[in-house]
Design a protein around this motif. Sequence first.
Motif, short mmCIF file in Angstrom:
data_model
loop_
_atom_site.label_atom_id
_atom_site.label_comp_id
_atom_site.label_asym_id
_atom_site.label_seq_id
_atom_site.Cartn_x
_atom_site.Cartn_y
_atom_site.Cartn_z
N UNK A 67 19.06 -9.45 17.69
CA UNK A 67 20.30 -10.11 18.10
C UNK A 67 21.27 -10.30 16.93
N UNK A 68 20.87 -9.83 15.75
CA UNK A 68 21.60 -10.17 14.53
C UNK A 68 22.20 -8.95 13.85
N UNK A 69 23.40 -9.12 13.31
CA UNK A 69 24.02 -8.09 12.48
C UNK A 69 23.45 -8.12 11.07
N UNK A 70 22.71 -9.17 10.74
CA UNK A 70 22.17 -9.32 9.39
C UNK A 70 20.93 -8.45 9.18
N UNK A 71 20.30 -8.05 10.26
CA UNK A 71 19.08 -7.24 10.17
C UNK A 71 19.26 -6.01 11.06
N UNK A 72 18.97 -4.84 10.53
CA UNK A 72 19.21 -3.60 11.29
C UNK A 72 17.92 -2.82 11.57
N UNK A 73 16.76 -3.44 11.34
CA UNK A 73 15.50 -2.74 11.62
C UNK A 73 15.25 -2.64 13.12
N UNK A 74 14.57 -1.59 13.57
CA UNK A 74 14.11 -1.54 14.96
C UNK A 74 13.00 -2.57 15.14
N UNK A 75 12.82 -3.05 16.35
CA UNK A 75 11.75 -4.00 16.61
C UNK A 75 11.42 -3.98 18.10
N UNK A 76 10.47 -4.82 18.49
CA UNK A 76 9.95 -4.79 19.85
C UNK A 76 10.63 -5.82 20.75
N UNK A 77 10.67 -5.49 22.04
CA UNK A 77 11.16 -6.41 23.06
C UNK A 77 10.29 -6.27 24.30
N UNK A 78 10.11 -7.37 25.00
CA UNK A 78 9.40 -7.34 26.27
C UNK A 78 10.41 -7.31 27.40
N UNK A 79 10.16 -6.46 28.37
CA UNK A 79 11.09 -6.28 29.49
C UNK A 79 10.37 -6.47 30.82
N UNK A 80 11.16 -6.74 31.84
CA UNK A 80 10.67 -6.72 33.21
C UNK A 80 11.54 -5.76 33.99
N UNK A 81 10.92 -4.92 34.81
CA UNK A 81 11.67 -3.88 35.52
C UNK A 81 11.00 -3.58 36.85
N UNK A 82 11.75 -2.91 37.70
CA UNK A 82 11.24 -2.44 38.99
C UNK A 82 11.05 -0.93 38.88
N UNK A 83 9.81 -0.44 38.88
CA UNK A 83 9.61 1.02 38.75
C UNK A 83 10.25 1.82 39.88
N UNK A 84 10.53 1.15 41.01
CA UNK A 84 11.19 1.83 42.14
C UNK A 84 12.71 1.85 41.94
N UNK A 85 13.20 0.99 41.06
CA UNK A 85 14.64 0.93 40.81
C UNK A 85 15.43 0.25 41.90
N UNK A 86 14.78 -0.60 42.69
CA UNK A 86 15.44 -1.24 43.83
C UNK A 86 15.93 -2.65 43.50
#
Length: 270
Positions: A67-86
């Motif tokens: 969320x920061x412009x001070x750090x530009x490294x890639x990192x992990x995030x947890x997501x929630x999604x619908x595999x059906x896309x509905x």
Amino acid sequence: MNHTFSQIHLPEQLAKMEAKELAYLQILAPNWIFNDPLIKQLQKLPELYEQGKIVLAAIVQANRILFSEEHAHPSAAEIVYDPKGIASAAELQAAAHELYKLKNTTPDDPELAEFAAHITDEYDRKAFDVPHKISPLGLKTSIMLVWRLHLPDGMLRQNMVPILVYEDVQTILPARFWQQTDLYQEWILDSQMDMSAAFYQLNQGRLFWEKGGLLRLIGIGKNKNLFPQKQNLHHFAQNPEPYPTPNASRKALQFAQECKRCAQEAAENQ
């Protein structure tokens, strides 16, 4: 804008890319990821790009550096999604909110307790079916690497993001492919940092990741840290067309350069 994600046919877009654009699709893997389950995301990028389903995901939690412009490294995030896309954006956001509320709690319900323990341990990489008490829609959670150059402005400014899903693996749909959507325009509205434009401006020499022979210098050999390789993308650059991009702001160019430097640093560190 009325362009929607359903109008994006990624294999067709890959075919229209020029050979020099491969670097935009690639992720330079940090060395730590080779001992992490997230390596599967990088290994499956060819399938994600060429066979992946585009769906929306909501962010449950993410490393704060994203969320920061001070750090530009890639990192992990947890997501929630619908595999059906509905599921709608509102339904995904509601589920993400309820899931995050389980952090640092010990529910009596065994299913909720298992997820609460998982989300409290930020190093746990498990994927889950969202408990029915949270949502009856058949949603799933997963953890993925967030590649900063694939975000509209390099940061998680929105809590919704389009992803590619192939089997049990996900990655962010690179922002260059959804520039015509409302979500993209909302994303860059305040920052005025367009990472796609910055990348293309910096990649005019066609060797974005090999400038100065860096990959050879740090002993990566045959670019083992770069995913995917061209030979694994069957649709890529089959019918190339020039891709016009606007000029990037100085701020965007500087941040893209910092993303590149941080990625190279992480690929070098043992």
